[in-house]
Design a protein around this motif. Structure first.
Motif, PDB file in Angstrom:
ATOM      1  N   LEU A  68      -3.259  10.650  -6.340  1.00  0.00           N
ATOM      2  CA  LEU A  68      -2.828  10.258  -6.900  1.00  0.00           C
ATOM      3  C   LEU A  68      -1.958  10.677  -7.556  1.00  0.00           C
ATOM      4  CD1 LEU A  68      -3.865   6.441  -5.853  1.00  0.00           C
ATOM      5  CD2 LEU A  68      -2.811   7.739  -4.485  1.00  0.00           C
ATOM      6  N   ARG A 145       1.917   9.084  -7.619  1.00  0.00           N
ATOM      7  CA  ARG A 145       1.762   9.187  -6.116  1.00  0.00           C
ATOM      8  C   ARG A 145       1.385   7.765  -6.007  1.00  0.00           C
ATOM      9  NH1 ARG A 145       0.996  14.013  -7.072  1.00  0.00           N
ATOM     10  NH2 ARG A 145      -1.379  13.713  -6.246  1.00  0.00           N
ATOM     11  N   GLY A 146       1.118   6.820  -6.842  1.00  0.00           N
ATOM     12  CA  GLY A 146       0.319   5.315  -5.899  1.00  0.00           C
ATOM     13  C   GLY A 146      -0.952   4.726  -7.057  1.00  0.00           C
ATOM     14  N   SER A 159      -1.341   5.276  -2.023  1.00  0.00           N
ATOM     15  CA  SER A 159      -0.030   6.394  -2.137  1.00  0.00           C
ATOM     16  C   SER A 159       0.702   5.314  -1.698  1.00  0.00           C
ATOM     17  CB  SER A 159      -0.671   7.108  -1.267  1.00  0.00           C
ATOM     18  OG  SER A 159       0.627   7.913  -1.151  1.00  0.00           O
TER      19      SER A 159
END
Length: 297
Positions: A68, A145-146, A159
């Motif tokens: 992530l 990203r998450g 995610s």
């Protein structure tokens, strides 16, 4: 005198911001303290940044967040103030110690055990109530990203590019619930009660903003290329937004509301319901709000 001091304070804040952006934990703390009254939201953001910079990410969380990107911030730190820490350290802690020592002495002297343990009931109850009220009950590790959540030492990563989010916001009182689902069925649920209030609202805003940033470019490309996107019983295409009540061209939609109840649109001075499906049942409905904004500029 007010002018020079104001200039000095602004210069000092600017210096702290520069140092904090470079990773200086001390500057983050000073900036959070200086902004506490003027801008509580930014103050809390820097306080979380300082706590995150000093803390170690648990091994299972780091493994779940490996795909992530970089770890940004951990949300859900305790909202304890210096007054609460003083209360625990000076009053509650010594009181529990004294009563525990008294209970051990009573037991050693042959006095009734229940009477000795009864003396611990009140301070123990005070500690439980204090922790329940002031301490965080949930922690979320936010990545580039998450995000990662942990339950019973098992960490699960989500995610932003693949999750489906259902948003449930109550009209009154101010309350919300977000249900985040992965394609494989894994779920995470957040509510406004999971952590201190300002952090809870920061988490909600971060979740919406990050998911929208991942999904909106693809949604725009699909619509502009002649494709269609479905949001519950609504269909978005290059022409407009189609629902049970017909098709509303994008240029005619002045505003769109998907906060609670069915999705509503405003064309002219009045609002009109445009769907039968409640907004809470439409995944990523906030992407539809952003899509409407982008197509009606």
């Amino acid at each position: 005198m007010g002018g020079p001091m104001a200039v000095l304070d602004e210069a000092r804040l600017s210096g702290w911001r520069t140092a904090a952006a470079g990773g200086d934990v001390r500057a983050m703390r000073r900036l959070a303290g200086a902004l506490r009254r003027a801008d509580p939201w930014e103050a809390e953001r820097w306080r979380l940044a300082a706590l995150t910079a000093k803390a170690t990410v648990p091994v299972e969380v780091a493994e779940a967040g490996a795909r992530l990107g970089a770890h940004r911030v951990t949300v859900g730190w305790s909202g304890l103030t210096w007054l609460h820490r003083l209360l625990y350290g000076v009053v509650v802690g010594p009181l529990v110690f004294v009563l525990a020592w008294s209970a051990v002495a009573d037991y050693a002297a042959g006095r009734p055990v229940l009477a000795a343990l009864g003396r611990l009931t009140f301070p123990a109850l005070c500690c439980v109530i204090a922790v329940a009220v002031f301490a965080s009950r949930r922690r979320v590790w936010c990545y580039q990203r998450g995000f990662v959540v942990r339950r019973r030492r098992v960490a699960t990563g989500f995610s932003f590019a693949e999750v489906s989010v259902r948003r449930n916001i109550a009209r009154w009182p101010s309350a919300w619930r977000y249900t985040v689902s992965r394609p494989d069925g894994a779920q995470a649920t957040f509510t406004h009660r999971d952590m201190p209030a300002i952090q809870a609202w920061m988490l909600a805003a971060t979740l919406e903003r990050a998911v929208t940033a991942e999904w909106l470019p693809g949604a725009l490309a699909t619509v502009r290329a002649g494709g269609r996107l479905r949001f519950g019983d609504l269909v978005a295409d290059a022409v407009g937004l189609t629902g049970p009540y017909g098709t509303a061209p994008w240029r005619s939609i002045q505003d769109l509301d998907a906060t609670w109840g069915p999705v509503r649109i405003r064309r002219g001075p009045k609002w009109s319901e445009w769907s039968f499906t409640p907004a809470v049942e439409i995944p990523n409905v906030f992407v539809l709000e952003a899509l409407r904004s982008a197509l009606t500029r």
